[in-house]
Design an enzyme around this catalytic site. Structure first.
Site, PDB file in Angstrom:
ATOM      1  N   ASP A  78       0.428  -1.601   0.357  1.00  0.00           N
ATOM      2  CA  ASP A  78      -0.480  -0.026   0.164  1.00  0.00           C
ATOM      3  C   ASP A  78       0.940   1.387   0.603  1.00  0.00           C
ATOM      4  OD1 ASP A  78      -2.739   0.998   0.217  1.00  0.00           O
ATOM      5  OD2 ASP A  78      -2.156   1.826   1.714  1.00  0.00           O
ATOM      6  N   GLU A 121       1.952   0.632  -5.107  1.00  0.00           N
ATOM      7  CA  GLU A 121       1.033   1.003  -5.307  1.00  0.00           C
ATOM      8  C   GLU A 121       2.661   1.647  -5.743  1.00  0.00           C
ATOM      9  OE1 GLU A 121      -2.892   3.159  -4.173  1.00  0.00           O
ATOM     10  OE2 GLU A 121      -1.551   2.884  -2.857  1.00  0.00           O
TER      11      GLU A 121
HETATM   12  C1  NOJ Z   1      -4.429   2.942  -1.270  1.00  0.00           C
HETATM   13  C2  NOJ Z   1      -5.561   2.144  -0.898  1.00  0.00           C
HETATM   14  O1  NOJ Z   1      -5.599   1.195  -1.753  1.00  0.00           O
HETATM   15  C3  NOJ Z   1      -6.822   3.104  -0.657  1.00  0.00           C
HETATM   16  O2  NOJ Z   1      -7.862   1.813  -0.384  1.00  0.00           O
HETATM   17  C4  NOJ Z   1      -6.247   3.472   0.976  1.00  0.00           C
HETATM   18  O3  NOJ Z   1      -7.515   4.329   1.425  1.00  0.00           O
HETATM   19  C5  NOJ Z   1      -4.911   4.149   0.743  1.00  0.00           C
HETATM   20  N1  NOJ Z   1      -4.285   3.518   0.145  1.00  0.00           N
HETATM   21  C6  NOJ Z   1      -4.646   5.090   2.872  1.00  0.00           C
HETATM   22  O4  NOJ Z   1      -4.131   3.083   2.750  1.00  0.00           O
END
Ligand code: NOJ
Ligand code: CA
Length: 488
Positions: A188, A252
């Protein structure tokens, strides 16, 4: 399977709360995922990524973890996960989890542990950093009389990755799950985890910034993509390499600058896959899509394997966002996803051309939407439950049970589409089969071919040509090498 199994795999993102409810509480769970492995195997996916399954107060739907070594009770138990891993493996499906290293929940015991105060980022004089979820990134903590950093919700305090104890802890966490048989992690907010040590102010937005990135109102120079982040991922990768098969890391990596994205592959010693959000956030037009792919091919080092997704749990579904619900357009998009060089990630529901479903104000769950009303559509519409069958509960939950988010009704169920050879579901499945059977599509080089305006043609490998017509909304795959060439 080859050593670099992530290069031949088609991935499928499962949003567990909305996949399959196995015990009639209206919330999808791990046992439900296990029960639906038939579907995933029939479809032909090689690996699934589960969005966070760890215990969480759910302020941000699991992205606020309160224990990194257990399963959220609403989703099941560690035993349920072991059963899922076991059954998935028997079907040749690998399971990746989601790790959230940037922040914890404020109800994680670490946050209140006096011995771990320096695991978080504190200051007496807040700088100008803003939260991705709106407002200042600093909140005053009454108990400690200082401000703590939160790049997301105030209940998601940022960890301090300058602290070696934090680094050691996360290596142990990864090991904990890898030892259970987890094939890898989606990381993440991978590019934000370590911040400027001096907490310098971020500069103003610059004109070269992508409009989506500029929404923050500042250039995240000191909060994003700090050079030290690469040391962390080199260590993580070394850990992955101690396992057979090697464990995979999928970042990500929220960048529109492809050079910076490329850096997260390191020297083939950091992340194996980095999501390319430039594609997801670009207009669905022949020249725009071609441009993104060509620049990606140029920007990535030769060893790097691109990584593509049309949808996920944070953006409007592609059938709505790109295709206005038109299935012909969706077929062109799906053909693109499954014929590009790189790892394709399907998001659950993409295979049935699921659109965003309406969520009335009183049923909203997305904290981003509740915190910044009017900012946009919120993220609930792309998180609604999978419609498996017609009728009450849609095969997702028991009839009469209210699911955690409404299922909506603007869809054709999995069962209905499975029975129809001409359906979008069977079309998607056919593409997956073609990709598996054709080495050009699996691993061949990408090359743009000449084409009239509105059409994008490319060759994969020695003998496969893909034509995507963005005017007549037709897609064709022609192959002269091994594997069947089929018009689609
Ligand atoms: C990215 C995640 O995919 C999202 O859903 C989340 O709100 C944020 N990061 C914070 O963790
Ligand atoms: Ca359940």
């Amino acid at each position: 399977m080859s050593e670099r199994w992530w290069e031949s795999a088609v991935f499928y993102q499962v949003y567990p709360r909305s996949f399959q409810d196995s015990n009639g509480d209206g919330i999808g769970d791990l046992e439900g995922v296990r029960q639906r492995l038939d579907h995933l195997q029939w479809l032909g996916v090689d690996a699934i990524w589960l969005t966070p399954i760890m215990p969480s107060p759910d302020d941000d739907c699991g992205y606020d973890v309160s224990d990194y070594r257990d399963v959220h009770p609403e989703l099941g138990t560690l035993d349920d996960l072991d059963r899922l891993l076991h059954d998935a493996e028997a079907r040749g499906i690998r399971v990746l989890l989601d790790v959230v290293p940037n922040h914890t929940s404020d109800r994680h015991p670490w946050f209140r542990d006096p011995a771990r105060e320096d695991w978080y980022v504190w200051t007496d004089r807040p700088n100008n950093w803003v939260s991705v979820f709106g407002g200042p990134a600093w909140d005053f903590d009454q108990q400690r009389g200082r401000y703590y950093l939160h790049q997301y919700l105030p209940s998601q305090p940022d960890l301090d990755w300058w602290n070696p104890a934090v680094r050691r802890e996360f290596l142990e966490i990864l090991r904990f799950w890898f030892d259970r048989g987890v094939a890898g992690f989606r990381i993440d907010t991978a590019n934000r985890i370590i911040k400027d040590r001096e907490l310098r102010d971020n500069p103003p937005v610059t004109p070269d910034m992508h409009p989506v990135a500029a929404r923050l109102g500042q250039r995240p120079l000191y909060t994003t993509d700090r050079p030290e982040v690469h040391d962390i991922y080199r260590e993580w990768r070394r850990l992955c390499q101690t396992y057979t098969p090697e464990r995979a890391l999928v970042g990500e990596t929220w960048f529109f600058d492809l050079q910076r994205l490329a850096a997260y592959y390191g020297d083939d010693d950091e992340l194996q896959l980095c999501f390319n959000f430039l594609l997801t956030h670009s207009a669905f037009q022949a020249d725009v899509m071609r441009g993104v792919v060509e620049s990606t091919e140029l920007a990535l080092p030769a060893f790097a394997w691109p990584c593509w997704a049309l949808s996920n749990h944070d953006v409007s579904r592609f059938v709505t966002r790109w295709c206005g619900g038109d299935e012909r357009r969706a077929r062109v998009a799906m053909t693109m996803l499954l014929t590009l060089r790189g790892a394709p990630f399907l998001y659950q529901g993409d295979e049935i051309a699921l659109t965003d479903q309406p969520v009335p104000p009183e049923r909203k769950r997305d904290p981003l939407d509740l915190r910044m009303p009017g900012r946009g559509r919120g993220r609930d519409p792309e998180r609604t439950p999978m419609p498996w069958a017609a009728g009450p509960g849609a095969g997702f939950t028991e009839p009469g049970v209210e699911p955690w988010l409404p299922i909506g009704s603007d869809w054709r169920s999995v069962a209905d589409q499975r029975a129809d050879p001409g359906s979008f579901l069977n079309f998607t499945r056919g593409l997956l089969a073609q990709r598996r059977a054709n080495p050009d599509l699996r691993s061949g080089a990408y090359q743009t071919l000449e084409s009239p305006p509105g059409v994008w043609r490319y060759q994969r490998g020695a003998g496969t040509v893909v034509t995507l017509d963005f005017e007549r909304w037709e897609a064709r795959i022609e192959s002269s090498s091994a594997g069947a060439g089929t018009d689609s």
